[in-house]
Structures are given as C-alpha cells and as structure tokens.
Design an enzyme around this catalytic site. Structure first.
Site, PDB file in Angstrom:
ATOM      1  CE  LYS A 172      -1.726   2.789   1.834  1.00  0.00           C
ATOM      2  NZ  LYS A 172      -1.995   4.037   1.886  1.00  0.00           N
ATOM      3  CD  GLU A 245      13.161   0.862   9.734  1.00  0.00           C
ATOM      4  OE1 GLU A 245      13.195   1.751  10.450  1.00  0.00           O
ATOM      5  OE2 GLU A 245      13.643  -0.018   9.069  1.00  0.00           O
ATOM      6  CB  CYS A 279      12.750   9.086   8.251  1.00  0.00           C
ATOM      7  SG  CYS A 279      13.997   8.047   6.801  1.00  0.00           S
ATOM      8  CD  GLU A 377       9.633  13.820  11.664  1.00  0.00           C
ATOM      9  OE1 GLU A 377       8.715  12.740  11.306  1.00  0.00           O
ATOM     10  OE2 GLU A 377      10.941  12.487  10.636  1.00  0.00           O
TER      11      GLU A 377
HETATM   12  P1  NAD Z   1       1.708   8.880   7.118  1.00  0.00           P
HETATM   13  O1  NAD Z   1       2.458   8.002   8.580  1.00  0.00           O
HETATM   14  O2  NAD Z   1       0.863   9.535   7.249  1.00  0.00           O
HETATM   15  O3  NAD Z   1       1.903   8.085   5.914  1.00  0.00           O
HETATM   16  C1  NAD Z   1       2.430   6.939   5.919  1.00  0.00           C
HETATM   17  C2  NAD Z   1       1.761   5.409   4.912  1.00  0.00           C
HETATM   18  O4  NAD Z   1       1.217   5.001   6.353  1.00  0.00           O
HETATM   19  C3  NAD Z   1       1.056   6.437   4.112  1.00  0.00           C
HETATM   20  O5  NAD Z   1       1.081   5.058   2.797  1.00  0.00           O
HETATM   21  C4  NAD Z   1      -0.570   6.391   4.654  1.00  0.00           C
HETATM   22  O6  NAD Z   1      -1.825   6.346   3.761  1.00  0.00           O
HETATM   23  C5  NAD Z   1      -1.099   5.039   5.552  1.00  0.00           C
HETATM   24  N1  NAD Z   1      -1.725   5.398   6.334  1.00  0.00           N
HETATM   25  C6  NAD Z   1      -2.371   6.275   6.966  1.00  0.00           C
HETATM   26  N2  NAD Z   1      -3.577   6.110   8.293  1.00  0.00           N
HETATM   27  C7  NAD Z   1      -3.415   5.035   7.962  1.00  0.00           C
HETATM   28  C8  NAD Z   1      -4.106   4.112   8.910  1.00  0.00           C
HETATM   29  N3  NAD Z   1      -4.696   4.339  10.177  1.00  0.00           N
HETATM   30  N4  NAD Z   1      -3.629   2.373   8.929  1.00  0.00           N
HETATM   31  C9  NAD Z   1      -2.536   2.269   8.171  1.00  0.00           C
HETATM   32  N5  NAD Z   1      -1.543   3.037   7.557  1.00  0.00           N
HETATM   33  C10 NAD Z   1      -2.015   4.560   6.991  1.00  0.00           C
HETATM   34  O7  NAD Z   1       3.689   9.430   7.503  1.00  0.00           O
HETATM   35  P2  NAD Z   1       3.978  10.372   5.725  1.00  0.00           P
HETATM   36  O8  NAD Z   1       3.751  11.599   5.739  1.00  0.00           O
HETATM   37  O9  NAD Z   1       4.082   9.732   4.466  1.00  0.00           O
HETATM   38  O10 NAD Z   1       5.729   9.925   5.865  1.00  0.00           O
HETATM   39  C11 NAD Z   1       6.168  10.743   6.550  1.00  0.00           C
HETATM   40  C12 NAD Z   1       6.661  10.319   7.912  1.00  0.00           C
HETATM   41  O11 NAD Z   1       8.221   9.237   7.710  1.00  0.00           O
HETATM   42  C13 NAD Z   1       7.272  11.012   8.194  1.00  0.00           C
HETATM   43  O12 NAD Z   1       7.637  11.265  10.043  1.00  0.00           O
HETATM   44  C14 NAD Z   1       9.011  10.366   8.387  1.00  0.00           C
HETATM   45  O13 NAD Z   1      10.068  10.703   9.505  1.00  0.00           O
HETATM   46  C15 NAD Z   1       8.855   8.365   8.554  1.00  0.00           C
HETATM   47  N6  NAD Z   1       9.922   7.711   7.339  1.00  0.00           N
HETATM   48  C16 NAD Z   1      10.397   7.332   8.235  1.00  0.00           C
HETATM   49  C17 NAD Z   1      11.126   6.576   7.463  1.00  0.00           C
HETATM   50  C18 NAD Z   1      12.524   5.582   8.641  1.00  0.00           C
HETATM   51  O14 NAD Z   1      13.288   4.320   7.757  1.00  0.00           O
HETATM   52  N7  NAD Z   1      12.137   5.354   9.835  1.00  0.00           N
HETATM   53  C19 NAD Z   1      11.694   6.587   6.258  1.00  0.00           C
HETATM   54  C20 NAD Z   1      10.465   7.880   5.818  1.00  0.00           C
HETATM   55  C21 NAD Z   1       9.670   8.289   6.227  1.00  0.00           C
END
Ligand code: NAD
Length: 527
Positions: A172, A245, A279, A377
C-alpha cells in the site's frame, strides 16, 4: 472477515499523481476498496504456496530480470520519481534507483547463504547425540505500508527482502505517490514474477487500515509515529508482528575540533536534500560554543547559494515540498519558534514565483527546547542551530526528544566520537557524515525509542521476513531419554551429580559426577 473503517475516517475514493513542482494533476486512480484489499491478500496467499516452495535458483530468475530492467530504465524511473515526488533527478537516481539496485544485488548474492538451513550443535552433553537444525521459512503474506518521501527505495527494499525469503507481498503506497508503486508492479510483471505474488493496492490511510487488519502475516510500516501507533494497535489485535520505521529528529553534534568546512557542508546536505523530507535528515544541530559563530556564518553563506527549482532541471538542488499540508505544518513550527524569540537568518518563506510548493531553506537560531522546532519532527527545509557549552550538554539535548532514529558526531577525534556514540539513544550514529547509511545495503536500518523497532536492509532486514523453525533429529531410538518417566529418588541423586559434573568449579566434584552421568545416559525407564 473484512473490518469496517473506523467511524469518522474519511475515505478517498480516488488518489492523484500530482507534480509538486507545478501542481499539475497528471494521473488519477481509483482507490482499492476494503474488499479489493482483502481479495489481493487472499490471492497473494494462494500464490505464495508455490513461490515459497521454489528453490532459490528459480525464485531468483524474475528477481534478476527485475534488476536488469531497473538498471536499463534507471533514468526513466528516476524521472518518474521526480515527477511525482519532486526531488532533484540526481537524488532520484542515487538515493532511490541505485540504492534499490544495490540492495537487490546484495540480497541475490548473500540470501542463499543466510537463509540456508543450518546445523545447530548442542551444548549439553546429554543432548550431544542428537542433531538440531535451524530453518528460515517464509512467513506467508507481508503487508508493506509506505510513505511518499522515498517512493521507490522504501517499498521496493522491503518487497525484495520479502520475496527473496519466499513471501508474497501486498504493497500500500502513499496516496501521494501511487504511480511509482504501479511502476514497480509493472517492472515485476515484465520480469516474469508469477501472478499473485506481488500486489499494489492504491489508496489513502483507509486502504492502509484495511491492509493492516487483513489476513497478513507481517506488516512493514514506514511513516509517521502517529500512524505507526494505529498500525501497531491493529496488528496487536491479531498478534501480527510489525517492523516500525517511524519519524526522527536526528541530532548533529559538532565538536570544537570538527573540520568546519566539512561539517557545514554536511549539515546543509543532510538537512536540505530531498527538500528536508527525509526521516534521517539532520533536524537539530548542537555546536560547541567556541566554534558556534563561525559555524553559523558558514552555514548561512552556503545555504544562500543553494539552487531552488524543479527536480527535473539537472541544476536544481532543492525541489518543492510534497503538498500544501506539509508546508503548513512546517510554517506553524517556524512561527511557534519566532513567537518564542527565535531568529530566522535566511529563508523560511514560500516561493510562489517558482511554483506552489517551493519553500526557501531556512536557518534558525536562538532556539530553545520549548519550541516545536526542537521537540517535534520538522519535515521540510528548516535547520535550527543551538550553541552548547560542552559535549555533555549536547548529548543531553540529543537524547531529550522521544525520537531515536539516527545521529551524527562531527569531530577530528574519532576515538572519542566512538565512545560518545554509545551515549546517544538512536538506531545509528554516524561520525563525520549523516544520512548516507540508509543507502548502504548492508546496514541494518531502524530506530530506537519512538522512532520504531525492527530493521530493514542488511541481513537483519532479510531475517525479519522469515520465521525461525527448529528441527530436531534423534537418530538413535533404542536409547531412552534419561529425563523421561520414571522419576524416583535415584534419578534425583543422579541428576544432582550430573549438575555437579556439568557446572561445578571444583574438579573433584566434577569427577564425582562422571559415574552418575554415565548412569543417567544408560538409564532404563518404564516409558
Ligand atoms: P504517514 O504516517 O502519514 O503515512 C504513511 C503511510 O501510512 C501512507 O501510505 C498512509 O496512507 C498510510 N496510513 C495512514 N493512515 C493509516 C492507517 N490508519 N492505517 C494504515 N495505514 C495508514 O507518513 P508520511 O507522511 O507518508 O511519511 C512521512 C513520515 O514517515 C515521517 O515521519 C518520516 O520521518 C517517516 N519515515 C520514516 C522512515 C524510516 O525509515 N524510519 C523512512 C521514511 C519516512
């Protein structure tokens, strides 16, 4: 059973591909319904049976083809990433395509060795006759929920590891980057991956929620801490294991003896690459007082030279942010700092003349831990710099947020830096560099504290996709197990002597235990 969406959750029926540099909507897709998500998982489960049973050499055929296709089309794929995510073409090529190729090559080379069933020699003398084996089996169907900031490298990395280990995958992707995920699907199809082994279900958070509550065997979630908690709670209901992550607020510690030229350039790249939306980006800089002023002066000079522009232009160094919502959050964090007394030394403004989502890289000083820029963040081009009296203060501040993804120490005293690294509560510490470890295929990537648990990439990332199974073989059936029934006083005494034979520090006691041990091994039981 299909879980309904939680009440109050808005379900987007369409997702769009938008060019962040121009705001142009260039593609629209229907979101997968919960039923479609569950159907995809069911198909993946059926297909996994034969995929997981294939010997490595056969499983590797489509994966090698995928490698060749991705290599051949690297510039095309990088351009697609830039069009949907906004990052400069060079970053799309290096941090997404090349890192994915590296990872694929690495796993194809080492996975057969790591996943091979291995003999487990027994320690205890009573077990020496038997043979034990540890096998690494596929889990079944792995659900991958991915963010938008690395739309190729993150989901493909997890997918490759899962497939190599014999699992099927349902991915997804973020609602902001569906096209890149569908490109991955297309590449796998062309590479000849058997039908059903890999699915993409596009949609927003509600589609992710449907996947998290479906009949999967593991979730690899990459995203924000807030969403991570929801996914972890959904997984806990069914005791489904998860890799988390999550977000970070990575500290950079600049010590008095750091190479200023190197450290200032490093700070700028590690904060502003991917328009600050990484991240592991450097999100808080702590500089020892003696060099603070010259550090800040050099950083500001260099930041002013950064070239903003569309990622498709080869000279652009900082592209647009992904969406209006992200700029609004960044602005509110910056305003909170300004209201509380911070000073913006450069940038911090929108650039509508370049496009709807451009934001000038900002350097902020006179910040303190009451401000959101040091507590939360910051996911955009904003660099707060803080003077510290000494290293101890820097480490206290570094550890003061709930995050623990990675950190960096900049100094010419590498021995001291290695000692300091032990005091920082993160999943990784880099000395005189930052960010780049995520691109190194062999490095286990993941966080500490609220930044998550479990690992992706490296050997650990592959092992996350397996279930450990122990197989035990006792070749001799004419010897009864000494610990079987019948229990009696004699057995108790023999076991007592056996314990002495095994563990006593006195040589005399150990020798005294020998006859009892031999007796135990030859013991007759009624069973
Ligand atoms: P997000 O949490 O908004 O979304 C991540 C994913 O989760 C998307 O595909 C989204 O559609 C899905 N999602 C949203 N609500 C959900 C739910 N209730 N159940 C299941 N899935 C759901 O994050 P984002 O804005 O896409 O990404 C940015 C964040 O990701 C930042 O905090 C960044 O630091 C983090 N990130 C972490 C890493 C790592 O390796 N630690 C890598 C990249 C990004």
């Amino acid at each position: 059973m299909i879980q309904p969406f939680p009440t109050g959750v808005q379900v987007q029926t369409k997702v769009q591909s938008i060019d962040p540099a121009t705001g142009e909507v260039w593609q629209e897709y229907d979101s997968a319904t919960p039923q479609q998500v569950h159907d995809a998982v069911a198909k993946a489960r059926a297909a996994q049976q034969s995929w997981g049973a294939l010997p490595f050499k056969d499983r590797f055929v489509p994966l090698r083809k995928l490698f060749n296709l991705l290599f051949e089309r690297r510039m095309e794929v990088a351009a697609l990433i830039t069009r949907e995510n906004g990052k400069p073409a060079a970053e799309a090529l290096v941090a997404e395509v090349i890192v994915s190729l590296d990872l694929l090559k690495y796993y194809l080379r080492y996975a057969p060795v790591w996943l091979r069933t291995k003999r487990l020699p027994h320690e205890n003398i009573a077990l020496k006759m038997r043979r034990g084996y540890v096998a690494r089996e596929p889990l079944g169907v792995v659900g991958i929920i991915a963010p938008w900031n690395y739309p190729l490298m993150l989901p493909l990395g997890g997918t490759i590891a899962a497939l190599i280990a014999g699992n099927a995958v349902v991915l997804k992707p973020s609602e902001f980057t569906p096209a890149v995920a569908l490109e991955i699907e297309k590449l796998f199809r062309e590479a000849g991956l058997p039908d059903g082994v890999f699915h993409v279900v596009v949609g927003d958070g509600s589609t992710g929620a449907a996947l998290a509550t479906s009949d999967i065997n593991k979730i690899v979630f990459t995203g924000s801490i807030a969403t991570g908690k929801k996914v972890a709670a959904a997984a806990a209901e069914k005791l489904v294991p998860v890799v988390m992550e999550l977000g970070g607020s990575d500290p950079m510690l600049v010590l008095r003896d750091a190479d200023l030229e190197h450290a200032t350039s490093g700070a700028i790249w590690a904060r502003f690459m991917n328009c600050g939306q990484s991240c592991v980006a450097v999100k808080r800089v702590f500089v020892e007082q003696g060099i603070y002023d010259s550090f800040v002066t050099k950083v500001v000079e260099k930041v002013k030279r950064l070239r903003l522009g569309p990622g498709s232009h080869p000279d652009s160094e900082v592209g647009p942010m992904i969406r209006e919502r992200q700029i609004a959050v960044l602005e509110s964090q910056l305003n909170d700092a300004i209201v509380k007394g911070a000073t913006v030394l450069c940038g911090g403004k929108r650039r509508p003349d370049l496009g709807p989502l451009f934001f000038e890289p900002a350097v902020v000083v006179k910040v303190n831990p009451t401000m959101k820029v040091l507590q939360e963040e910051t996911f955009g081009p904003l660099l707060p710099i803080v003077p510290v009296r000494n290293v101890d203060e820097a480490i206290d501040l570094a550890n003061s947020t709930p995050h623990g993804l990675s950190a960096s120490i900049w100094t010419s005293d590498v021995k001291r830096a290695r000692e300091l690294a032990q005091r920082i509560e993160t999943g990784a510490v880099l000395i005189n560099d930052a960010v780049s470890h995520v691109g190194a295929c062999e490095v286990p990537h993941g966080g500490a504290k609220a930044s998550g648990y479990g690992r992706t990439h490296g050997r650990d990332g592959l092992m996350e996709m397996t279930r450990t199974k122990y197989v035990d073989l006792e070749p001799k059936t004419f010897v009864r197990r000494p610990w079987w029934f019948s229990y009696n006083q004699k057995l108790l005494a023999q076991l007592n002597r056996f314990a002495e034979f095994q563990f006593s520090r006195s040589l005399l006691e150990r020798l005294r235990g020998v006859p009892a041990t031999v007796g135990l091994l030859r013991r007759k039981t009624w069973l």
